[in-house]
Scaffold this active site. Structure first.
Site, short mmCIF file in Angstrom:
data_model
loop_
_atom_site.label_atom_id
_atom_site.label_comp_id
_atom_site.label_asym_id
_atom_site.label_seq_id
_atom_site.Cartn_x
_atom_site.Cartn_y
_atom_site.Cartn_z
N GLU A 1 19.58 10.81 27.91
CA GLU A 1 20.64 10.15 27.14
C GLU A 1 21.23 11.12 26.13
OE1 GLU A 1 19.16 6.57 25.35
OE2 GLU A 1 19.29 5.58 27.27
N GLY B 1 11.75 2.61 23.38
CA GLY B 1 11.02 3.72 22.79
C GLY B 1 10.44 3.40 21.43
N HIS B 2 11.32 3.22 20.45
CA HIS B 2 10.81 3.12 19.07
C HIS B 2 9.75 2.03 18.91
CE1 HIS B 2 11.26 4.22 14.83
NE2 HIS B 2 10.97 2.96 14.60
N ARG C 1 4.24 18.48 12.74
CA ARG C 1 3.19 19.43 12.34
C ARG C 1 3.49 20.84 12.85
NH1 ARG C 1 -2.27 19.11 10.74
NH2 ARG C 1 -1.62 17.37 9.45
N ASN D 1 11.10 5.51 26.52
CA ASN D 1 11.75 6.59 25.77
C ASN D 1 10.70 7.28 24.91
OD1 ASN D 1 13.03 7.92 23.50
ND2 ASN D 1 14.95 7.00 24.18
N HIS E 1 16.22 11.60 24.68
CA HIS E 1 17.55 11.69 24.06
C HIS E 1 17.61 12.98 23.23
CE1 HIS E 1 21.05 9.29 22.16
NE2 HIS E 1 21.27 10.57 22.00
N ARG F 1 18.98 15.22 20.95
CA ARG F 1 20.12 15.20 20.03
C ARG F 1 20.51 16.64 19.65
NH1 ARG F 1 21.45 10.25 18.28
NH2 ARG F 1 20.05 8.53 18.76
N HIS G 1 17.81 -0.37 23.14
CA HIS G 1 17.87 -0.16 21.67
C HIS G 1 17.28 -1.35 20.92
CE1 HIS G 1 19.05 2.56 18.42
NE2 HIS G 1 18.96 1.45 17.72
N ASP G 2 16.14 -1.08 20.29
CA ASP G 2 15.44 -2.09 19.49
C ASP G 2 14.82 -3.22 20.32
OD1 ASP G 2 17.47 -1.93 16.45
OD2 ASP G 2 15.75 -0.75 17.14
N THR H 1 20.32 7.13 14.20
CA THR H 1 20.01 6.73 15.56
C THR H 1 21.30 6.28 16.22
OG1 THR H 1 18.62 5.36 17.01
CG2 THR H 1 19.47 4.31 15.03
N HIS I 1 13.92 15.54 17.53
CA HIS I 1 12.69 15.14 18.22
C HIS I 1 12.63 15.84 19.58
CE1 HIS I 1 15.57 12.20 19.70
NE2 HIS I 1 15.42 11.38 18.69
C1 LIG Z 1 20.75 5.09 22.99
C2 LIG Z 1 19.61 4.57 22.26
O1 LIG Z 1 19.68 3.59 21.59
C3 LIG Z 1 18.35 5.25 22.34
O2 LIG Z 1 18.23 5.73 23.60
C4 LIG Z 1 18.24 6.44 21.45
O3 LIG Z 1 17.58 7.44 22.18
C5 LIG Z 1 17.40 6.21 20.26
O4 LIG Z 1 17.44 7.44 19.58
P1 LIG Z 1 16.33 7.77 18.48
O5 LIG Z 1 14.99 7.77 19.18
O6 LIG Z 1 16.78 9.14 17.98
O7 LIG Z 1 16.43 6.68 17.46
N1 LIG Z 2 18.48 3.49 25.49
C1 LIG Z 2 17.55 2.90 24.57
C2 LIG Z 2 16.33 3.76 24.47
O1 LIG Z 2 16.14 4.67 25.26
C3 LIG Z 2 15.31 3.48 23.45
O2 LIG Z 2 15.85 2.86 22.32
P1 LIG Z 2 14.77 2.38 21.23
O3 LIG Z 2 13.81 1.48 21.95
O4 LIG Z 2 14.09 3.62 20.74
O5 LIG Z 2 15.56 1.66 20.18
#
Ligand SMILES: CC(=O)[C@@H](O)[C@H](O)COP(=O)(O)O
Ligand SMILES: NCC(=O)COP(=O)(O)O
Length: 239
Positions: free
Chosen positions: A70, A213-214, A18, A7, A43, A45, A190-191, A100, A50
């Site tokens: 997503e 992603g995060h 920036r 992600n 994703h 939004r 997620h996480d 989120t 972002h």
């Molecule tokens: C559904 C999910 O948990 C993630 O795919 C989401 O994209 C996280 O979004 P943010 O990156 O905006 O936290």
């Molecule tokens: N669907 C989960 C995703 O795309 C990424 O979630 P995260 O790793 O940013 O919490």
């Protein structure tokens, strides 16, 4: 085999901070795939904090692995997905102001709405996945919506795993077993992180895809994007 979908929301967060085009989201997606990433997830939004809608249009022609979009199926999101025609759309019920994603669908209360939206995407040959809490009733409800897959919302697992509670994986195992029995594919996200991914993968049966992603981007700040992606792939492919 469990695919890693990266992600890249947080690449767009850095870019937007920036106001320019550094880091370039399209170039990062290409590099993620070059480093072994098996999918790109975004994703967009409603507030485009972002990933912007235009990023989706720019990414579509360059993503050569699986493109997963997503989002909450508001009209402009549905129109964007139908325009982009990704490999997969993942429907997420998060409120516009949510910091989120913070919950899965109530697939029982939202059955008719989800059925209608999902059938539109399926008519356009887009695989459909719906974001659900690890709740057996929500998995059963997901079948009624016509979704191809569920995406198990793994925040609770990640939080509990971090404090040593490995039993937190149990609901996910049960939901994955039920989903497979009902003919639903199983994704998760997620996480998830380098610390918790291997235990999850080793315990949850039939896991087709994780989208991360995060944590991945944060880990890459220290170790680099290529080595981090390679670490995830190694952990996911190790039985
Ligand atoms: C559904 C999910 O948990 C993630 O795919 C989401 O994209 C996280 O979004 P943010 O990156 O905006 O936290
Ligand atoms: N669907 C989960 C995703 O795309 C990424 O979630 P995260 O790793 O940013 O919490």
């Amino acid at each position: 085999m469990t695919k890693l979908s990266v992600n890249i929301n947080k690449i767009a967060t850095l870019r937007n901070s920036r106001g320019g085009d550094v880091p370039n989201v399209v170039q990062v997606a290409k590099d993620v795939e070059k480093f072994g990433g098996e999918g790109i997830t975004v994703h967009p939004r409603p507030d485009e904090r972002h990933i912007r809608y235009q990023d989706v249009r720019d990414l579509k022609p360059v993503v050569t692995t699986e493109f997963n979009i997503e989002g909450n199926p508001i009209k402009k999101f549905i129109d964007l997905v139908l325009e982009a025609k990704p490999a997969q759309v993942t429907l997420v019920p998060d409120a516009e102001e949510a910091i989120t994603s913070n919950s899965g669908w109530d697939t029982l209360k939202n059955r008719d709405f989800l059925k209608e939206v999902i059938s539109e995407f399926k008519r356009n040959n887009i695989r459909t996945s719906i974001f659900v809490d690890p709740d057996l009733k929500m998995v059963e409800g997901a079948v009624e919506t016509g979704a191809d897959r569920i995406e198990l919302y793994t925040e609770d697992y990640a939080t509990q795993y971090a404090i040593g509670n490995k039993n937190a994986v149990k609901p996910y195992v049960e939901c994955a077993e039920l989903a497979s029995k009902l003919g639903l594919g199983v994704n998760a996200g997620h996480d998830l992180s380098l610390k918790n991914i291997q235990f999850f993968k080793q315990n949850v049966p039939g896991l087709l895809e994780v989208s991360i992603g995060h944590a991945l981007i944060a880990e890459a700040l220290y170790d680099g994007l290529k080595p981090v992606i390679e670490q995830y792939l190694k952990l996911l492919k190790t039985p």
